[in-house]
Design an enzyme around this catalytic site. Sequence first.
Site, short mmCIF file in Angstrom:
data_model
loop_
_atom_site.label_atom_id
_atom_site.label_comp_id
_atom_site.label_asym_id
_atom_site.label_seq_id
_atom_site.Cartn_x
_atom_site.Cartn_y
_atom_site.Cartn_z
N VAL A 38 0.87 -1.18 0.00
CA VAL A 38 0.00 0.00 0.00
C VAL A 38 0.90 1.23 0.00
O VAL A 38 2.04 1.18 0.48
CB VAL A 38 -0.96 0.00 1.21
N GLU A 39 0.41 2.32 -0.55
CA GLU A 39 1.22 3.53 -0.75
C GLU A 39 1.84 4.07 0.53
O GLU A 39 2.85 4.78 0.49
CB GLU A 39 0.38 4.61 -1.41
#
Length: 527
Positions: A327-328
């Site tokens: 995830v970012e």
Amino acid sequence: MIKANFISAAKAVEMIKDESTLCTIGMTLVSASETILKEIEKNFLETGHPKNITLVHSCGQSDRERGIQHLAHEGLVKRIIGSHWGLQPRWMEMIAESKVEAFCLPQGQIAQLYRSMACGLPGKMSKVGLGTFIDPRFEGGKMNERTKPLNNIVDILHYDNEEYMFYRAIPLDIVVIRGTACDEMGNLTTTEEAMKLEVLPAVLAAKRFGGKVIAQVKTVVANGTINPKEVTVPGVFIDAIVRCDNPMEDHRQTSSWYYDPSYSGQIRVPNNQIKKAEFNERKFIARRGTMELKKGNVVNLGTGIPNDMVGSVCTEEGINDDIMITVESGIYGGQQAGGIDFGIGQNLVAMITHHEQMDYYNGAGVDCTFMGLGELDQEGNVNSTKMGSRCTGAGGFIDITQNAKKVVFLGTFTASGAKYRFEKDKLTILQEGKIRKMVNKVAQISFNGKIAREKGQEVVIVTERAVFKLCKEGVELIEVAPGIDLQTQVLDMMDFKPILAEEIKIMNRELFNKDTIFNLKKILEGK
């Protein structure tokens, strides 16, 4: 010995002057300095100060109620420079009503801009943003009528016969950060925070411009208590520290809970304690989307269906050892939380900083990213950032999709009110949505289909009733769900005519088995 400057939240707010530029660090409600943000709001409502500030933030920083929602008052903030407001209804309302100057920039570019500013550069150059609404030849990231007449804060730069975006430096007067504990010298840890974020680059960016750093902490410990390797920010860079008086409310690990050590890596929980996602159209779309994976893929999950459902499907299907989900925010592996707790996860295998994660996404590019779908047009352009007057913003969407080797957009075929029935081997549309998503021209270009087609990027669009892919000529329909009438329930519901594949396939009927897995592991092994 250098001693830290411990002060009250009220004294901290006095440091924020009218017309100054304030930068806050956090994502969703993770690492939100709630004590300080609430005091800024209180002081403004009582005294009218600070006023006309510029607010800079890389990520969305709210849970619809808290976080930088506290600063959403006309007159308090004159200009907002951020990336995402999907969980910030008051900010979306103020932007839509032109009550604030509003610039949207890609999340990763803001996080990395802090680092560029910290080392003395005039800004940051990047390919990210070209051909999208961030590009100054389109909208320049200006989100409302009030902002359109203003000078651009991004430019087009030519270097070695190639085009780049240039994100200008934003001098920071105040940076507000949060940590778990600090010692008497102010050395700050983030041990119990659920993300590492971009804390130190933002701090050093403030120092470069002579700005001040204010930190909120939960605990103060004696000097010598903290392992030097666990220090996120050395105390010499922190000008004032506010100890949170009510951590249960104002120093929560995330919106939904005060503190769970499995989200910050102190413990691991048995996998059978992780809740299975309920079967609905969102889970069905995620199921079909995961069929686009290959063994060994490094995967990114965006907000919405991707983060809420894809990870859960992968866990249920037993393929987590075959791929690596990221995830970012910088998390790797494990089981991701979703919704208002986006960006964190249990049982992670690794956690890196936010700006470093964006280095990977912007440079090498993730193998496959799953992203939400707002609108799709005949060029393959996608809008997932502005629906009508509702300005959710880009978040990490542009950073990730422009360089991903494969992009899989996930979303319902129509929006607003659609109802479905998933039977053993077919889909029935009980009620159509009021809003079409397949349009002649998207309202805002979040993803440029023409550029993607020219460079041969693999792009797939998955809905509950049809699957499309981008080809050189445009948008090609390649699959429909069993039970769906191609003409009346797909083609007649589109504002443009897609290219029809020579053989339009029927979706895998095993996807409709609600109570059992659909054997994704075998599908991956067969690729």
